[in-house]
Design a protein around this motif. Sequence first.
Motif, PDB file in Angstrom:
ATOM      1  N   MET A   1      15.165  13.527  -0.046  1.00  0.00           N
ATOM      2  CA  MET A   1      15.037  12.170  -0.419  1.00  0.00           C
ATOM      3  C   MET A   1      13.643  11.843  -0.775  1.00  0.00           C
ATOM      4  O   MET A   1      12.761  12.229  -0.303  1.00  0.00           O
ATOM      5  N   VAL A   2      13.626  11.158  -2.178  1.00  0.00           N
ATOM      6  CA  VAL A   2      12.273  10.870  -2.610  1.00  0.00           C
ATOM      7  C   VAL A   2      11.787   9.390  -2.022  1.00  0.00           C
ATOM      8  O   VAL A   2      12.422   8.651  -1.394  1.00  0.00           O
ATOM      9  N   ARG A   3      10.423   9.331  -2.120  1.00  0.00           N
ATOM     10  CA  ARG A   3       9.857   7.875  -1.580  1.00  0.00           C
ATOM     11  C   ARG A   3      10.019   7.715  -0.235  1.00  0.00           C
ATOM     12  O   ARG A   3      10.272   6.558   0.416  1.00  0.00           O
ATOM     13  N   GLU A   4       9.776   8.771   0.568  1.00  0.00           N
ATOM     14  CA  GLU A   4       9.950   8.788   2.095  1.00  0.00           C
ATOM     15  C   GLU A   4       9.177   7.688   2.565  1.00  0.00           C
ATOM     16  O   GLU A   4       9.527   6.756   3.403  1.00  0.00           O
ATOM     17  N   THR A   5       7.879   7.634   2.124  1.00  0.00           N
ATOM     18  CA  THR A   5       6.871   6.900   2.767  1.00  0.00           C
ATOM     19  C   THR A   5       7.207   5.269   2.703  1.00  0.00           C
ATOM     20  O   THR A   5       7.257   4.265   3.230  1.00  0.00           O
ATOM     21  N   LEU A   7      10.369   4.209   2.141  1.00  0.00           N
ATOM     22  CA  LEU A   7      11.570   3.808   2.940  1.00  0.00           C
ATOM     23  C   LEU A   7      11.061   3.568   4.336  1.00  0.00           C
ATOM     24  O   LEU A   7      11.505   2.779   4.906  1.00  0.00           O
ATOM     25  N   GLN A   8      10.012   4.445   4.718  1.00  0.00           N
ATOM     26  CA  GLN A   8       9.728   4.081   6.085  1.00  0.00           C
ATOM     27  C   GLN A   8       9.111   2.631   6.091  1.00  0.00           C
ATOM     28  O   GLN A   8       9.051   2.084   7.143  1.00  0.00           O
ATOM     29  N   GLN A   9       8.191   2.401   5.289  1.00  0.00           N
ATOM     30  CA  GLN A   9       7.653   0.833   5.218  1.00  0.00           C
ATOM     31  C   GLN A   9       8.674  -0.026   5.073  1.00  0.00           C
ATOM     32  O   GLN A   9       8.473  -1.061   5.710  1.00  0.00           O
ATOM     33  N   LEU A  10       9.814   0.046   4.469  1.00  0.00           N
ATOM     34  CA  LEU A  10      10.806  -0.956   4.508  1.00  0.00           C
ATOM     35  C   LEU A  10      11.536  -0.895   5.917  1.00  0.00           C
ATOM     36  O   LEU A  10      11.833  -2.186   6.345  1.00  0.00           O
ATOM     37  N   ALA A  11      11.657   0.082   6.558  1.00  0.00           N
ATOM     38  CA  ALA A  11      12.242   0.165   7.683  1.00  0.00           C
ATOM     39  C   ALA A  11      11.412  -0.530   8.733  1.00  0.00           C
ATOM     40  O   ALA A  11      11.776  -1.487   9.702  1.00  0.00           O
ATOM     41  N   LEU A  12      10.024  -0.360   8.579  1.00  0.00           N
ATOM     42  CA  LEU A  12       8.956  -1.059   9.443  1.00  0.00           C
ATOM     43  C   LEU A  12       8.864  -2.415   9.476  1.00  0.00           C
ATOM     44  O   LEU A  12       8.924  -3.270  10.430  1.00  0.00           O
ATOM     45  N   GLU A  57       3.251 -11.678  13.235  1.00  0.00           N
ATOM     46  CA  GLU A  57       3.400 -12.604  11.868  1.00  0.00           C
ATOM     47  C   GLU A  57       2.360 -11.634  10.913  1.00  0.00           C
ATOM     48  O   GLU A  57       2.749 -11.375   9.936  1.00  0.00           O
ATOM     49  N   TYR A  58       1.221 -11.260  11.424  1.00  0.00           N
ATOM     50  CA  TYR A  58       0.200 -10.788  10.545  1.00  0.00           C
ATOM     51  C   TYR A  58       0.704  -9.372  10.049  1.00  0.00           C
ATOM     52  O   TYR A  58       0.389  -8.946   8.762  1.00  0.00           O
ATOM     53  N   LYS A  59       1.141  -8.648  11.002  1.00  0.00           N
ATOM     54  CA  LYS A  59       1.487  -7.314  10.635  1.00  0.00           C
ATOM     55  C   LYS A  59       2.698  -7.373   9.623  1.00  0.00           C
ATOM     56  O   LYS A  59       2.792  -6.744   8.674  1.00  0.00           O
ATOM     57  N   ILE A  60       3.747  -8.387   9.593  1.00  0.00           N
ATOM     58  CA  ILE A  60       4.453  -8.659   8.599  1.00  0.00           C
ATOM     59  C   ILE A  60       4.011  -8.766   7.448  1.00  0.00           C
ATOM     60  O   ILE A  60       4.442  -8.284   6.291  1.00  0.00           O
ATOM     61  N   GLU A  61       3.013  -9.842   7.356  1.00  0.00           N
ATOM     62  CA  GLU A  61       2.402  -9.976   6.123  1.00  0.00           C
ATOM     63  C   GLU A  61       1.844  -8.830   5.584  1.00  0.00           C
ATOM     64  O   GLU A  61       1.831  -8.802   4.069  1.00  0.00           O
ATOM     65  N   VAL A  62       0.854  -8.197   6.390  1.00  0.00           N
ATOM     66  CA  VAL A  62       0.354  -7.007   5.553  1.00  0.00           C
ATOM     67  C   VAL A  62       1.079  -5.900   5.176  1.00  0.00           C
ATOM     68  O   VAL A  62       0.964  -5.302   4.123  1.00  0.00           O
ATOM     69  N   THR A  63       2.297  -5.577   5.941  1.00  0.00           N
ATOM     70  CA  THR A  63       3.402  -4.629   5.169  1.00  0.00           C
ATOM     71  C   THR A  63       4.019  -5.111   3.778  1.00  0.00           C
ATOM     72  O   THR A  63       4.173  -4.537   2.987  1.00  0.00           O
ATOM     73  N   ILE A  64       4.034  -6.605   3.801  1.00  0.00           N
ATOM     74  CA  ILE A  64       4.780  -7.070   2.629  1.00  0.00           C
ATOM     75  C   ILE A  64       3.745  -7.006   1.471  1.00  0.00           C
ATOM     76  O   ILE A  64       3.979  -6.521   0.352  1.00  0.00           O
ATOM     77  N   ASN A  65       2.466  -7.330   1.892  1.00  0.00           N
ATOM     78  CA  ASN A  65       1.306  -7.243   0.852  1.00  0.00           C
ATOM     79  C   ASN A  65       1.325  -5.832   0.271  1.00  0.00           C
ATOM     80  O   ASN A  65       1.278  -5.545  -0.977  1.00  0.00           O
ATOM     81  N   ASP A  66       1.236  -4.850   1.196  1.00  0.00           N
ATOM     82  CA  ASP A  66       1.337  -3.362   0.804  1.00  0.00           C
ATOM     83  C   ASP A  66       2.309  -3.008   0.014  1.00  0.00           C
ATOM     84  O   ASP A  66       2.280  -2.265  -0.949  1.00  0.00           O
ATOM     85  N   LEU A  67       3.702  -3.486   0.438  1.00  0.00           N
ATOM     86  CA  LEU A  67       4.902  -2.990  -0.262  1.00  0.00           C
ATOM     87  C   LEU A  67       4.803  -3.677  -1.931  1.00  0.00           C
ATOM     88  O   LEU A  67       4.974  -2.887  -2.588  1.00  0.00           O
TER      89      LEU A  67
END
Lengths: 216, 258
Positions: A1-5, A7-12, A57-67
């Motif tokens: 599977m490519v793009r492992e990181t 996919l992990q970020q999406l799951a997170l 909420e902050y964690k979600i926002e940061v994850t979305i920003n990174d994605l």
Amino acid sequence: MVRETYLQQLALLKESVLSLGELAEKILHDSMESVINLDLELARETLDLEPKADRLEYKIEVTINDLIALQQPLAGDLRLVVSALKISADLRRIVGLSINIAKIPGKIEGGHLKPLVDTRRMGDIAEEMLANSLKAFETRDPDLAKGTAALDDDVDKLFYSVWVELIEMMAKDPSIVSKATHLLFLIRYLERIADHCCNVCESVVYLSTAERIKLN
Amino acid sequence: MTEAIQNVANPQIEVKDLNLWYGDKQALKNVSIQIPKNSVTAFIGPSGCGKSTFIRCLNRMNDLIKSCRIEGEVSIEGKDIYGPGVDVVDLRKQVGMVFQKPNPFPMSIYDNIAYGPRIHGVNKKDLEGVVEHALRSAALWDEISDRIRSPAFSLSGGQQQRLCIARTMAVKPEIILFDEPCSALDPISTAKIEELIMNLKKDYTIVIVTHNMQQAARISDHTAFFLMGELIEFGKTRQIFENPGEKSTEDYITGRFG
């Protein structure tokens, strides 16, 4: 599977939204218990949970920003990111409104004006809507989302009937205005929570089908 | 396949049941597609999926490969380009092409542009206007108008690529094929070419092969996804990138394989 990181970020991201949802469920449930039973201890414990919601909420926002900045999600992934952003805002509002509810027991002296039967019913439906909208998000189930949003009508009907009842009670006996006003706010908060659940359901429909629809 | 594309209102290119072999290896399998006029159509897919092979069929560039065999129909403006009596030189004038690496001729900027029009018999007195117009259309004029007699190789890579686009436009094609036009360029030059392509569609039909999915998303109106020689999905770009109909399209554009 490519793009492992990736996919992990999406799951997170999905997990974090569900965690915020679970927390919102607990805060809504406990705030309703605390107001119905005028349980000051439970109310205080509930109020203490708000910072946890802020952190999530902050964690979600940061994850979305990174994605978005680093991974440029597309198609179903893009819809997940967009809906997660909207859903987390709605969940945070549900937490905020529930926190308002948990502040009411501290303001009511003596008992309630009347048994809170319809108000409890509103709370139960709102809790059911929240639980089902989160389940619909988890399983990407647009039908469950639409069915869940349909419950909003029941909440609205109860809101108006309790509202009219309280206004009539106040008209008859102005000495109860202070207590009755708190209950008016309470039903207003519940009505708004149900609306936010409908918004979550709309985001779930978008997530699952890319359709943008209005559900309330 | 997505409904929007089944019946293109104004198709300029129509391809029916196109099959292509390199020796024994089949590179295109039953490809049928209608490409609308005055729009940008992007072709995406993993390496070796057939997308470059496909666009090279649109101006018969594959004729130059000995082992290549083609079956099926390709018509432009209703005319079968593989039919008898088709002049391939005329066809390639009608269907210009820009390649991955800028390939200016080893001559001046001016002569690069003038080369095609001269061959096609443009008067000497009209030539200057043609050159200036082509350079302006390629958004290059303002940068190089004071040195058009300098060697084309003195230009930067991005400018060379725009020169090649200007050279293509100078012979007034109707369709321009771009085969990975930005893969050798930096982001600024890429942005200029992308902007240019979007502006060109009012006068030309643009077909572009790109490995850069964001580029396809940014500049194209329609996107076609190829996989192992087959056209898997063709639809409006917004739909392909927001809600593709086929799982393999989604898997490819989200990087789950490729």
